[in-house]
Design an enzyme around this catalytic site. Structure first.
Site, PDB file in Angstrom:
ATOM      1  N   ASP A 163       0.929  -1.261  -0.117  1.00 46.03           N
ATOM      2  CA  ASP A 163      -0.152   0.089  -0.033  1.00 46.03           C
ATOM      3  C   ASP A 163       0.885   1.124   0.066  1.00 46.03           C
ATOM      4  O   ASP A 163       1.677   1.324   1.002  1.00 46.03           O
ATOM      5  CB  ASP A 163      -0.876  -0.119   1.245  1.00 46.03           C
TER       6      ASP A 163
ATOM      7  N   THR B 186      -3.232   5.023  -3.910  1.00 50.46           N
ATOM      8  CA  THR B 186      -2.198   5.730  -3.381  1.00 50.46           C
ATOM      9  C   THR B 186      -0.723   5.553  -3.960  1.00 50.46           C
ATOM     10  O   THR B 186      -0.003   6.395  -3.891  1.00 50.46           O
ATOM     11  CB  THR B 186      -1.937   5.476  -1.845  1.00 50.46           C
ATOM     12  N   THR B 187      -0.578   4.440  -4.477  1.00 49.02           N
ATOM     13  CA  THR B 187       0.798   4.124  -5.417  1.00 49.02           C
ATOM     14  C   THR B 187       0.556   4.864  -6.785  1.00 49.02           C
ATOM     15  O   THR B 187       1.538   5.568  -6.964  1.00 49.02           O
ATOM     16  CB  THR B 187       0.966   2.789  -5.707  1.00 49.02           C
TER      17      THR B 187
ATOM     18  N   ASP C 182      -8.825  -0.278   1.585  1.00 48.44           N
ATOM     19  CA  ASP C 182      -8.991   0.212   0.439  1.00 48.44           C
ATOM     20  C   ASP C 182     -10.159  -0.308  -0.392  1.00 48.44           C
ATOM     21  O   ASP C 182     -10.602   0.549  -1.196  1.00 48.44           O
ATOM     22  CB  ASP C 182      -7.543  -0.410  -0.338  1.00 48.44           C
TER      23      ASP C 182
END
Lengths: 528, 534
Positions: free
Chosen positions: B67, B100-101, B402
């Site tokens: 994550d 988020t990446t 997520d």
């Protein structure tokens, strides 16, 4: 052999050296902030040397300067005028430093020509009066025409925002800021405008909300929506009302007596809640904690109780709802309660907030800023604050000027003429003053990567014509018509820049000796 | 270095060329380099075949995750610009919860393009303005590609949740976790506010032991500790009447300091007796309301319960759960539809919550208290996550978060978009075409933006061990022929229509990733100096 008048560690610099130190300091500070000037000015990262190494991204001159370590007295003067400018009009904090710096730069050359500082000061004084009257002759005032006045305000706000992070959405934010300021109805009380920052969403999701938003939670089991609310704003202990005499203690010889005292304490708290309820309120906002017990009592009475509202929050709330901040509850008749039409819980992003709408003080409003990160939000708040300050200043003094270097060129021209008419060495100083004024459009061009020498000379030629509205159009990189482009500035801001910069320069020029007092023996941490 | 040597072209005032001093360039380039380094650090964890990172924290804890937000959060970067990228990832976590990446990878690619543009002598503000325009256009393109989705369409919701889960460690359980996440979110939607979901209404509880397979959603309430066993208290109560108390069942204590003075031994006996009577009195009052389950809030000022009171409570056949945190009170009171009680005098039957069954269950090494069959249950859900070791458990929780966020995105913005790099390639293609219609430096900048967008499919392919160049070029080709939904099918290792493969994601994740990344890059570009302050 010279006698020691000062203490051992004290430093003394005299004459040339002192003046040199002042020039260097002032110019260094100017150089630091000048790259932030204008619509294509750059930002700075301020990296704190304190714990956490927190960072701030900004192009607000006042913010940069006030966080600097400065040890040079002249530099400190410049930092101070930037702060004063921030307090007085809110914007132009970079310009004032740049102008003062340029005045110092010019003065340095004059000193090198062996002109006495007092002569320079006299010249600067004549020049500043001349420049001001030149501006005053050219101001426009649309105070009576509300339509046009609003347009002026929007343009001023857009000009102010175009050099900031909000430049992309400047039209949106300009209108937002104008709406907020016009709600104040001329009172100029910026306290009534609250800015709330919430991470998430994009800048365009920011909005203006009439009413007041408190970033707190409503107690458990209490109504989440109240119409026609009567609000009591208080700062009182709702945990325990204990005797606050040091060393006071109770001595008993049985558990049942302890229980009695406990019950008495509870009863006291209950009495307090009863007194509060006697005000006939349905919303109670306290600055301090509200413990479980009173919270439950309030819930039973159907009163919304909000605990731990910060000081800023309750002061604003008291202001906008028209209530007093209370801490004793014995005389319900004499307490002024706050009123508002509706209190409800709203959701912004992921957070629940309490929204007070239809408040007593109709001027109050809240701007909710949304943005990608905390840095962005902080900077957006600073930008918006500048715009609001300028607008509030303009509402008070509705005189308006063109922007984009127009006022500087206009002043420079008048000052040049004055120089020609003035006999004596003073004329040299007056001429230098006009050169310093012209430095501002030059820097704006330089920051935008434009050919400043070319543009400024074109601008000067254009200003030979009496009624020119020419200024630098940084976007296309040409000399443009400021009226058509809608680049406006507030007279008050310009006036403040002109005067405080000159005064600062004058003050530094008068210096011919710097004495540094011996440091106190127990060394304090540096930076103060 | 390039950049510094560029001379102003043409001599006219109209140039957008930019000459700056060496130092300022250095600061900007250093910032860009730092930003790129951060992006590179997380790049390999993108996509279903992305790798995980093992983070070892200063105090010796080990975290395994892919994550992006978690990795960056733990990295403790110092360089200011790198910090901004960490913040960026956090913002994406707040806005969308997923991607988020992606957001950091896109920002890294944009920074790389900016570096090239700066080297060409383009003024940073020109790049910044162009990025803003390109970002607006990109979002238009994405919105045009999106497919509306209804909340009643459970299938689609599950598919998008599994797309998010597929890139995680727990991907093999996505068929279990995805429906779980969807049901949990749908369960807490307030009909009065159909567009927003407060994820605080979904409580995720981790318990070691078992495997991820044993993860379950509980319609009810779960406490992460066992019931009190002192003196053989009950551990299973049917037809429970539950009281949530904020007062303490212990000997009285006043707010001001107090001493009980004992002057001879007969008094000692009396005091002990009084203490017993006092507590017994309280318990009798509780018992009189028919309450048989007691949830006791933790107290710091004095003991919430004592051995003595527990003993009497056990005798009264009342199940006790202690150490309930104050923050949880609101959640519990909402779920059980009961009111917290702060004083024994207010203990009345109407404030109690009711449930069919309260029981202590052995789970793995510990035990939990489950409350099920709650009457008039509030709109909350509890998910009990299980895992065979702490690392898997933590990662499962993050992945579930997520997935929950993905479903939440769909509730607030009901559009779906294809996954597998398809939207990014399409944005890249359309922006590339648009750039050709623009003039001046802007055109270059928009083209740079378009090229930067290709990083997502490129990285996806690279991480999956495919040939990125051939994949990206083929994708470009397919998209040029109008197949807007073709993307990389990682499982088959080829290019297919990704919508048919059920790889879908919420529109909000993609749009916010692009706009946040662009905003962050613009901010970094405008910085020309780092000043040390106090």
């Amino acid at each position: 052999m010279q006698e020691n008048i000062l203490k051992d560690d004290a430093l003394e610099e005299k004459g040339e050296r002192a003046r040199m130190a002042a020039f260097i300091g002032a110019i260094a500070v100017e150089d630091l902030v000048k790259s932030t000037l204008g619509p294509k000015g750059m930002d700075k990262i301020l990296q704190s040397s304190g714990r956490g190494h927190s960072i701030t991204v900004t192009n607000d001159g006042a913010t940069i300067l006030k966080s600097l370590h400065v040890d040079n007295p002249a530099a400190k003067v410049l930092v101070d005028i930037s702060k004063v400018q921030d307090d007085e009009v809110g914007d132009g904090t970079t310009s004032v430093v740049v102008l003062a710096g340029e005045l110092m730069r010019e003065a340095e050359k004059l000193i090198a020509q062996k002109i006495h500082p007092m002569t320079i000061i006299a010249g600067y004084r004549m020049a500043v009066d001349c420049a001001r009257s030149a501006l005053e002759k050219k101001v426009r005032n649309n105070k009576d025409d509300s339509e046009k006045f609003r347009n002026d305000l929007v343009n001023i706000a857009m000009t102010c925002l175009s050099s900031k992070i909000l430049s992309q959405d400047k039209e949106y934010f300009a209108n937002l800021a104008v709406d907020a300021v016009l709600r104040l109805k001329g009172s100029g009380n910026l306290e009534a405008i609250q800015i709330i920052k919430k991470c998430g969403g994009s800048l365009k999701d920011s909005f203006l909300d009439e009413g007041f938003i408190l970033d707190k939670k409503i107690g458990v089991g209490q109504p989440k929506r109240i119409e026609n609310a009567k609000v009591l704003v208080a700062n009182t202990a709702m945990d325990t009302d204990k005797i606050k005499i040091y060393g006071a203690r109770v001595r008993v010889d049985a558990i049942s007596k302890v229980a009695d005292i406990e019950a008495a304490e509870k009863a006291k708290m209950k009495e307090k809640v009863e007194k509060i309820k006697a005000h006939g309120i349905n919303c109670f906002v306290n600055r301090q904690l509200i413990y479980n017990f009173p919270e439950e009592l309030f819930a039973e009475a159907g009163i919304m109780a909000v605990e731990h509202a910060d000081f800023d929050g309750i002061e604003r709330l008291a202001l906008v709802t028209g209530g007093d901040i209370t801490s004793t509850f014995d005389n319900p008749e004499s307490v002024k309660l706050g009123h508002c039409k509706l209190i409800e819980e709203i959701l912004i992003g992921e957070d629940r907030l309490i929204h007070f709408s239809g408040v007593e003080l109709g001027q109050a409003c809240t701007i909710v800023l949304r943005g990608a990160s905390a840095h962005l939000l902080d900077e957006a708040e600073r930008s918006l604050h500048d715009a609001l300050c300028v607008l509030a200043a303009t509402v008070k003094d509705s005189r308006v000027l063109w922007g984009g270097g127009w006022p500087e060129m206009l002043m420079a021209r008048q000052v040049d003429e004055l120089a020609r008419k003035t006999p004596g060495k003073k004329s040299l100083a007056i001429e230098s003053f006009s050169a310093a004024l012209r430095a501002i459009p030059t820097i704006i061009c330089d920051n935008a990567g434009l050919d400043s020498a070319n543009l400024v000379s074109q601008l000067r030629a254009a200003h030979f014509n009496e009624d020119s509205t020419a200024g630098v159009d940084v976007i296309t990189g040409t000399v443009g018509d400021m009226e058509a482009l809608g680049i406006y500035e507030a007279f008050r801001v310009k006036q403040a820049i002109l005067q405080s910069a000159t005064e600062a320069a004058e003050m530094i020029l008068r210096v011919d000796e710097i004495i540094k007092c011996a440091p106190r023996q127990r060394e304090e941490r540096m930076g103060h | 270095m390039p950049g510094a040597q560029v001379v102003p072209g043409g001599g006219s005032g109209k140039t957008e060329k930019y000459v700056d001093t060496k130092r300022k360039d250095d600061v900007r380039l250093a910032n860009i380099a730092a930003g790129k380094a951060v992006a590179d650090a997380v790049r390999t964890s993108l996509g279903p075949r992305g790798m995980d990172k093992m983070l070892s924290t200063a105090n010796g804890d080990v975290i395994i995750t892919n994550d992006g937000a978690t990795i960056l959060n733990k990295m403790e970067v110092l360089q200011p610009a790198a910090k901004m990228l960490v913040e960026l990832s956090k913002s994406q976590d707040i806005v969308a919860g997923d991607g988020t990446t992606t957001v950091v990878v896109i920002a890294g690619a944009l920074l790389k393009q900016c570096q090239d543009l700066l080297a060409m002598g383009v003024h940073p503000t020109v790049i910044s303005d162009a990025l803003h325009k390109a970002q607006g256009k990109a979002i238009e393109v994405l919105t045009a590609m999106a497919v509306p989705v209804e909340l009643s369409d459970r299938e689609s919701l599950i598919k998008s949740a599994s797309t998010s889960l597929n890139s995680k460690v727990v991907s093999q359980y996505s068929s279990l976790l995805a429906p779980l996440a969807v049901d949990a979110v749908l369960n807490v939607i307030d009909p009065a506010r159909p567009d927003s979901v407060d994820l605080r209404d979904v409580k995720v509880l981790k318990k070691l032991g078992g495997t991820v397979d044993d993860t379950e959603m509980i319609k009810g309430l779960v406490f992460d500790h066992k019931a009190s066993h002192t003196a053989g208290g009950p551990t299973r109560i049917e037809n429970a009447k539950i009281g949530l108390i904020q007062f303490q069942i212990s000997p009285p204590k006043t707010d001001i300091e107090q001493n009980v003075i004992v002057s001879d031994y007969t008094q000692m006996d009396r005091i002990l007796k009084e203490e017993r009577n006092y507590i017994l009195g309280m318990i009798k009052k509780i018992r009189a309301t028919g309450c048989n389950v007691l949830l006791v809030q933790k107290s710091i000022l004095r003991d919430a319960v004592t051995d003595l009171s527990l003993h009497y409570l056990a005798k009264a056949k009342i199940l006790v759960v202690r150490d309930v945190e104050r923050e949880d009170i609101e959640f519990i009171s909402k779920t059980l539809n009961c009111l917290p009680i702060a004083n024994i005098e207010h203990f009345r039957a109407e404030k109690l919550g009711q449930a069919d069954l309260v029981e202590e269950v052995q789970v793995g090494s510990g035990s939990i208290v489950k409350v099920t069959g709650i009457k008039n249950m509030g709109r909350t859900t509890t998910i009990l996550v299980r895992g065979s070791n702490a690392l898997v458990l933590d990662e499962a929780e993050r992945s579930l978060h997520d997935a929950l966020c993905v479903v939440r995105c769909l509730v607030s913005k009901r559009f779906l978009i294809a996954g597998g790099g398809a939207p990014e390639i399409e944005v890249s293609r359309q922006l590339g075409a648009w750039a050709k219609t623009l003039h001046g430096m802007e055109s270059y900048c928009v083209r740079g933006f378009a090229e930067a967008m290709e990083i997502v499919p490129y990285t996806l392919a690279e991480n999956a061990g495919l040939n990125p160049i051939s994949i990206v070029t083929e994708l470009r080709n397919r998209h040029a022929n109008g197949e807007v939904n073709t993307g990389i099918n990682i499982r088959k290792g080829q290019i297919t229509n990704i919508l048919e493969e059920n790889v879908i994601q919420p529109l909000l994740v993609s749009t916010s990733a692009i706009s946040l990344a662009a905003e962050c890059v613009r901010m970094i570009l405008k910085i020309d100096d780092i000043v040390a302050v106090r």
